[in-house]
Design a protein around this motif. Sequence first.
Motif, mmCIF file in Angstrom:
data_model
loop_
_atom_site.group_PDB
_atom_site.id
_atom_site.type_symbol
_atom_site.label_atom_id
_atom_site.label_comp_id
_atom_site.label_asym_id
_atom_site.label_seq_id
_atom_site.Cartn_x
_atom_site.Cartn_y
_atom_site.Cartn_z
ATOM 1 N N ASP B 10 0.866 -1.196 0.000
ATOM 2 C CA ASP B 10 0.000 0.000 0.000
ATOM 3 C C ASP B 10 0.888 1.227 0.000
ATOM 4 O O ASP B 10 1.866 1.286 0.756
ATOM 5 N N ASP B 11 0.548 2.209 -0.825
ATOM 6 C CA ASP B 11 1.355 3.440 -0.837
ATOM 7 C C ASP B 11 1.082 4.300 0.388
ATOM 8 O O ASP B 11 1.861 5.214 0.683
ATOM 9 N N SER B 12 -0.006 4.022 1.097
ATOM 10 C CA SER B 12 -0.309 4.788 2.305
ATOM 11 C C SER B 12 0.446 4.185 3.493
ATOM 12 O O SER B 12 0.211 3.043 3.889
ATOM 13 N N ARG B 13 1.346 5.000 4.051
ATOM 14 C CA ARG B 13 2.082 4.534 5.231
ATOM 15 C C ARG B 13 1.104 4.275 6.376
ATOM 16 O O ARG B 13 1.306 3.381 7.200
ATOM 17 N N THR B 14 0.017 5.072 6.407
ATOM 18 C CA THR B 14 -0.983 4.903 7.464
ATOM 19 C C THR B 14 -1.591 3.504 7.426
ATOM 20 O O THR B 14 -1.735 2.852 8.462
ATOM 21 N N ALA B 34 5.594 -0.299 -0.797
ATOM 22 C CA ALA B 34 4.842 0.948 -1.005
ATOM 23 C C ALA B 34 4.227 1.062 -2.401
ATOM 24 O O ALA B 34 3.525 2.028 -2.676
ATOM 25 N N ASP B 35 4.483 0.095 -3.264
ATOM 26 C CA ASP B 35 3.830 0.092 -4.586
ATOM 27 C C ASP B 35 3.933 -1.320 -5.166
ATOM 28 O O ASP B 35 4.582 -2.205 -4.589
ATOM 29 N N GLY B 36 3.307 -1.506 -6.329
ATOM 30 C CA GLY B 36 3.259 -2.841 -6.922
ATOM 31 C C GLY B 36 4.618 -3.387 -7.300
ATOM 32 O O GLY B 36 4.870 -4.591 -7.185
ATOM 33 N N MET B 37 5.494 -2.502 -7.746
ATOM 34 C CA MET B 37 6.836 -2.945 -8.145
ATOM 35 C C MET B 37 7.600 -3.480 -6.928
ATOM 36 O O MET B 37 8.167 -4.577 -6.967
ATOM 37 N N GLU B 38 7.600 -2.670 -5.856
ATOM 38 C CA GLU B 38 8.244 -3.128 -4.608
ATOM 39 C C GLU B 38 7.556 -4.392 -4.104
ATOM 40 O O GLU B 38 8.196 -5.297 -3.563
ATOM 41 N N GLY B 39 6.230 -4.414 -4.265
ATOM 42 C CA GLY B 39 5.452 -5.558 -3.792
ATOM 43 C C GLY B 39 5.853 -6.835 -4.491
ATOM 44 O O GLY B 39 6.035 -7.885 -3.857
ATOM 45 N N LEU B 40 6.018 -6.747 -5.815
ATOM 46 C CA LEU B 40 6.400 -7.920 -6.605
ATOM 47 C C LEU B 40 7.761 -8.452 -6.145
ATOM 48 O O LEU B 40 7.944 -9.664 -5.967
ATOM 49 N N GLU B 41 8.701 -7.529 -5.937
ATOM 50 C CA GLU B 41 10.038 -7.929 -5.461
ATOM 51 C C GLU B 41 9.939 -8.581 -4.082
ATOM 52 O O GLU B 41 10.599 -9.584 -3.797
ATOM 53 N N MET B 52 -1.812 -8.449 1.495
ATOM 54 C CA MET B 52 -2.884 -7.454 1.623
ATOM 55 C C MET B 52 -2.537 -6.374 0.602
ATOM 56 O O MET B 52 -1.520 -5.686 0.736
ATOM 57 N N LEU B 53 -3.383 -6.216 -0.424
ATOM 58 C CA LEU B 53 -2.987 -5.430 -1.598
ATOM 59 C C LEU B 53 -3.947 -4.279 -1.891
ATOM 60 O O LEU B 53 -5.168 -4.478 -1.995
ATOM 61 N N ASP B 54 -3.374 -3.097 -2.046
ATOM 62 C CA ASP B 54 -4.142 -1.913 -2.448
ATOM 63 C C ASP B 54 -4.304 -1.926 -3.971
ATOM 64 O O ASP B 54 -3.594 -2.653 -4.677
ATOM 65 N N TYR B 55 -5.252 -1.152 -4.468
ATOM 66 C CA TYR B 55 -5.404 -1.038 -5.927
ATOM 67 C C TYR B 55 -4.667 0.187 -6.468
ATOM 68 O O TYR B 55 -3.784 0.088 -7.298
ATOM 69 N N ASN B 56 -5.064 1.383 -5.948
ATOM 70 C CA ASN B 56 -4.494 2.637 -6.453
ATOM 71 C C ASN B 56 -3.121 2.883 -5.851
ATOM 72 O O ASN B 56 -3.012 3.224 -4.681
ATOM 73 N N LEU B 83 -7.353 -4.657 -0.296
ATOM 74 C CA LEU B 83 -7.746 -3.719 0.770
ATOM 75 C C LEU B 83 -7.648 -2.333 0.147
ATOM 76 O O LEU B 83 -6.554 -1.792 -0.019
ATOM 77 N N THR B 84 -8.790 -1.788 -0.228
ATOM 78 C CA THR B 84 -8.775 -0.597 -1.070
ATOM 79 C C THR B 84 -10.031 0.252 -0.886
ATOM 80 O O THR B 84 -11.068 -0.260 -0.462
ATOM 81 N N ALA B 85 -9.905 1.543 -1.213
ATOM 82 C CA ALA B 85 -11.076 2.426 -1.214
ATOM 83 C C ALA B 85 -11.849 2.302 -2.516
ATOM 84 O O ALA B 85 -12.930 2.856 -2.665
ATOM 85 N N GLU B 86 -11.293 1.549 -3.450
ATOM 86 C CA GLU B 86 -11.889 1.399 -4.791
ATOM 87 C C GLU B 86 -12.931 0.288 -4.774
ATOM 88 O O GLU B 86 -12.608 -0.843 -4.414
ATOM 89 N N ASP B 87 -14.171 0.599 -5.142
ATOM 90 C CA ASP B 87 -15.205 -0.443 -5.063
ATOM 91 C C ASP B 87 -15.972 -0.613 -6.374
ATOM 92 O O ASP B 87 -17.115 -1.061 -6.363
ATOM 93 N N SER B 88 -15.347 -0.262 -7.493
ATOM 94 C CA SER B 88 -16.091 -0.385 -8.754
ATOM 95 C C SER B 88 -16.244 -1.867 -9.119
ATOM 96 O O SER B 88 -15.342 -2.676 -8.902
ATOM 97 N N ASN B 89 -17.418 -2.183 -9.667
ATOM 98 C CA ASN B 89 -17.711 -3.573 -10.043
ATOM 99 C C ASN B 89 -16.695 -4.097 -11.049
ATOM 100 O O ASN B 89 -16.330 -5.269 -11.028
ATOM 101 N N GLU B 90 -16.251 -3.200 -11.934
ATOM 102 C CA GLU B 90 -15.303 -3.596 -12.977
ATOM 103 C C GLU B 90 -13.999 -4.100 -12.342
ATOM 104 O O GLU B 90 -13.463 -5.143 -12.736
ATOM 105 N N ILE B 91 -13.511 -3.350 -11.357
ATOM 106 C CA ILE B 91 -12.248 -3.743 -10.721
ATOM 107 C C ILE B 91 -12.437 -5.005 -9.874
ATOM 108 O O ILE B 91 -11.594 -5.907 -9.886
#
Lengths: 156, 135
Positions: B10-14, B34-41, B52-56, B83-91
Amino acid sequence: MTTSGQLPISLKDTAERALKEIFSKQLKLSLEPAESSDETHDFKTFHASVSITGDRVKASVLLQISEALAAKATRILIGCEGQGEEIEDATGELCNMISGRIKSELTAAGFPGVLGTPIITFGSRIDLRGATGSDLCRTEWTCGTDQINLQILIQP
Amino acid sequence: MTLPKILSVDDSRTIRLMLKRVFRPFHCELFEAADGMEGLEAVITHQPDLIMLDYNMPVMDGVTMLRKMREHDNIKRTPVIMLTAEDSNEIISTVARLGVRDYIIKPFEDEILLSKVSRIINLERKPETDQPEAV
């Protein structure tokens, strides 16, 4: 304050639902509506803003909370006293969550968009102003003795 | 005892600090990115039991990270909870097709999060007198 545009939803109701959900569910804090007054413009606040952008919508969500409330919210969220950047980041995350709920209601009303990254600053209170045809909503709240201001601006 | 390993991306430190608070009472190892690239590594390096993965996120978003994970045989089945604030059906549909196990929309309650995590990994509570900082 709400200006009248073409949105099929009440921004004031949307703002209230979003703010109350985040404060009650994430912070376990209750809010009371308040009136805008000159005093509300005197205090220094954290400003956190998030954009919502889509083909049919260009919106800004602005959350303004006092330093004391930002510090309290940070403590609740992370479980210990926060320092400068942690408080800024927590304020941004609160605005991100609020904006997520607002975005969800806009999407349901036919105005889908994506959330931007929170931008956080500190200083005197800001009032968003929209061009003709925009929808603008400013709401005032108190949480105990702390003041909260939430504004939503939908550009035409 | 082998501790379950959880990776928070998650990019949010909080949010990362919130997860640290939520998991502090339990025996587990918590890693952060803090982002997908770091996450993948981090997934390749630490081989977590749960992500636990954020979207944005900047640099690489959560969906792109999931797609990249699916290209690696040794990590493509790692369980993921969004774990995200994004709730669109598409995503939600997209990440479901990519094998995400569960979806939590912010704001979240600790109990709900722990309940969903416990369906995937075995969370053993520390004795009450033994709750140092999460690893």
